[in-house]
Design an enzyme around this catalytic site. Structure first.
Site, PDB file in Angstrom:
ATOM      1  N   HIS A 228      41.821  25.728 -14.869  1.00  0.00           N
ATOM      2  CA  HIS A 228      40.902  24.595 -14.701  1.00  0.00           C
ATOM      3  C   HIS A 228      41.401  23.466 -15.595  1.00  0.00           C
ATOM      4  O   HIS A 228      42.455  22.894 -15.360  1.00  0.00           O
ATOM      5  CB  HIS A 228      39.476  25.044 -15.036  1.00  0.00           C
ATOM      6  CG  HIS A 228      38.414  24.045 -14.684  1.00  0.00           C
ATOM      7  ND1 HIS A 228      38.625  22.954 -13.876  1.00  0.00           N
ATOM      8  CD2 HIS A 228      37.095  23.980 -15.043  1.00  0.00           C
ATOM      9  CE1 HIS A 228      37.502  22.272 -13.745  1.00  0.00           C
ATOM     10  NE2 HIS A 228      36.561  22.864 -14.453  1.00  0.00           N
ATOM     11  N   HIS A 267      45.438  22.619  -5.032  1.00  0.00           N
ATOM     12  CA  HIS A 267      44.026  22.389  -5.344  1.00  0.00           C
ATOM     13  C   HIS A 267      43.176  23.130  -4.326  1.00  0.00           C
ATOM     14  O   HIS A 267      43.495  23.146  -3.130  1.00  0.00           O
ATOM     15  CB  HIS A 267      43.712  20.884  -5.313  1.00  0.00           C
ATOM     16  CG  HIS A 267      42.445  20.528  -6.016  1.00  0.00           C
ATOM     17  ND1 HIS A 267      41.197  20.713  -5.445  1.00  0.00           N
ATOM     18  CD2 HIS A 267      42.221  20.001  -7.249  1.00  0.00           C
ATOM     19  CE1 HIS A 267      40.268  20.306  -6.296  1.00  0.00           C
ATOM     20  NE2 HIS A 267      40.856  19.875  -7.395  1.00  0.00           N
ATOM     21  N   ASP A 318      46.318  16.765 -12.651  1.00  0.00           N
ATOM     22  CA  ASP A 318      46.905  17.172 -13.926  1.00  0.00           C
ATOM     23  C   ASP A 318      48.399  16.846 -14.012  1.00  0.00           C
ATOM     24  O   ASP A 318      48.934  16.684 -15.112  1.00  0.00           O
ATOM     25  CB  ASP A 318      46.711  18.680 -14.146  1.00  0.00           C
ATOM     26  CG  ASP A 318      45.249  19.042 -14.309  1.00  0.00           C
ATOM     27  OD1 ASP A 318      44.551  18.331 -15.055  1.00  0.00           O
ATOM     28  OD2 ASP A 318      44.801  20.013 -13.689  1.00  0.00           O
TER      29      ASP A 318
END
Length: 396
Positions: A228, A267, A318
């Site tokens: 996460h 994702h 990210d």
């Protein structure tokens, strides 16, 4: 119940409704209260987006000024919070500092409130608590990085906005507008993302009628995991391992051969690529130019091209945020605390939404252990046995 009835990881399960955010499948766009996040990142301050997520509409100048004024008393690092951070070992993960700091803030705010039901708070009280955490977290995260570098705390400045102040308290230098803009965009992009793991954790805790601070502490614990929030740290570790664009192919050969999970790609929600990536990549490009680091862009592009070509899996947020934070000067260990400072807005919006129409979140499970068996020599208490056979009056 068969294995096909089990939704591991709750994949595909719709648990509730929310008006906070959604991914529009037609445009592959993340919407905050209906606004595409890329439009918000291009035009709004993080403070204005916080107001939007909490209240449902973008603020007027007067509303934004009032929110800023209300949050100012909570910007300084409270002595009790600083002492709690100082008690954390320097070699502990900074997420432990952040989790502890939020817990201390909650304990201070709720001190003297022995009635746990009353601690749930009114909508007005929880809005104030949300603003408290929003205003306090930059000082917490900034001090955490500075103390690990052996540096003193830097107080906030009245004349700087949220993003500029955050950078000032971390580095002790007035940041360039290019850096402030890139950082502001990153915080907006990280602020909210529907029922992700940490947000769902916060809503589960809230559904028990626990207080807002407890729900945020639980969310921080969920965000710490590398599947996460910790993924942005992992991306930078990968960049450090590879070193330069020329090493991408042999590094990826070895990594895929070892069946390593390549963080920063893929994702659960986006199947055609994370809609936030282009905005964050554009911010990264401005930082590459500002700091004259074409080597970072070359490594980024080489790894993305090679991995997408081989696996057909696209970057998530990210991937560009890791090198962006690194160029700004944040330590890799600080990346996930930055995520907390941004996502606390989304968490608290969901906490207040959960409280407004609450139902205890208590899913069932399918048991796959041994069939019923008995302890040798046990003699049953007939009265107790009869009681266990009565219809259940409640489910804990």
């Amino acid at each position: 119940m068969t294995d096909t009835d089990i939704k591991k990881g709750l994949a595909g399960v719709v648990a509730d409704v929310t008006a906070v955010s959604k991914v529009n499948p037609e445009t592959n766009s993340l919407l905050y209260r209906g606004y595409p996040v890329q439009q918000l990142a291009a035009t709004q301050s993080f403070e204005a987006v916080a107001y939007l997520l909490w209240h449902g509409d973008l603020p007027t100048e007067e509303q934004l000024a009032a929110q800023t004024a209300d949050g100012k008393p909570w910007r300084p690092l409270a002595p009790e919070v600083k002492a709690a951070i100082d008690a954390i070992p320097l070699d502990a993960h900074p997420m432990d500092e952040v989790r502890t700091a939020v817990s201390v803030i909650g304990a201070l705010d709720l001190a003297g409130e022995s009635n746990v039901l009353a601690a749930v708070g009114t909508p007005e009280e929880n809005q104030a608590r949300s603003l408290h955490l929003f205003a306090a977290l930059p000082a917490i995260v900034a001090y955490g990085q500075r103390r690990r570098r052996g540096l003193e705390e830097i107080p906030f400045r009245d004349d700087l906005g949220y993003a500029a102040n955050f950078l000032w308290m971390t580095f002790g230098e007035e940041p360039d507008p290019v850096v402030v803009d890139a950082f502001n965009r990153s915080m907006i992009l990280y602020a909210e993302h529907s029922f992700n793991a940490s947000t769902f954790t916060a809503r589960v805790i809230t559904s028990t009628l626990s207080d807002l601070y407890s729900a945020v502490v639980g969310a921080i614990g969920a965000l710490k995991g590398p599947l996460h929030g910790g993924a942005n740290e992992a991306v930078m570790h990968i960049f450090d391992e590879i070193g330069s664009a020329e090493n991408v192919v042999p590094w990826l050969d070895a990594a895929l051969g070892e069946k390593r999970k390549i963080m920063g790609f893929g994702h659960r929600v986006y199947k055609r690529g994370d809609s936030r990536v282009p905005t964050m990549k554009a911010a990264l490009d401005t930082l590459v130019e500002h700091y004259d680091r074409p080597d970072v862009a070359a490594l980024y592009d080489a790894l993305e091209t090679e991995f997408v070509t081989r696996k057909g899996i696209y970057p998530n947020l990210d991937y560009p945020s890791g090198p962006a934070y690194n160029l700004i000067g944040f330590d890799t260990l600080t990346f996930t605390p930055l995520f907390v400072a941004a996502r606390v807005v989304g968490w608290t919006a969901h906490i207040m939404e959960q409280m407004a129409a609450n139902a205890l979140i208590r899913p069932l499970s399918a048991y796959n252990g041994p069939d019923e068996r008995h302890v040798e020599g046990y003699v049953a208490d007939e009265a107790a046995l009869e009681a266990t056979m009565r219809p259940e009056e409640s489910v804990a």
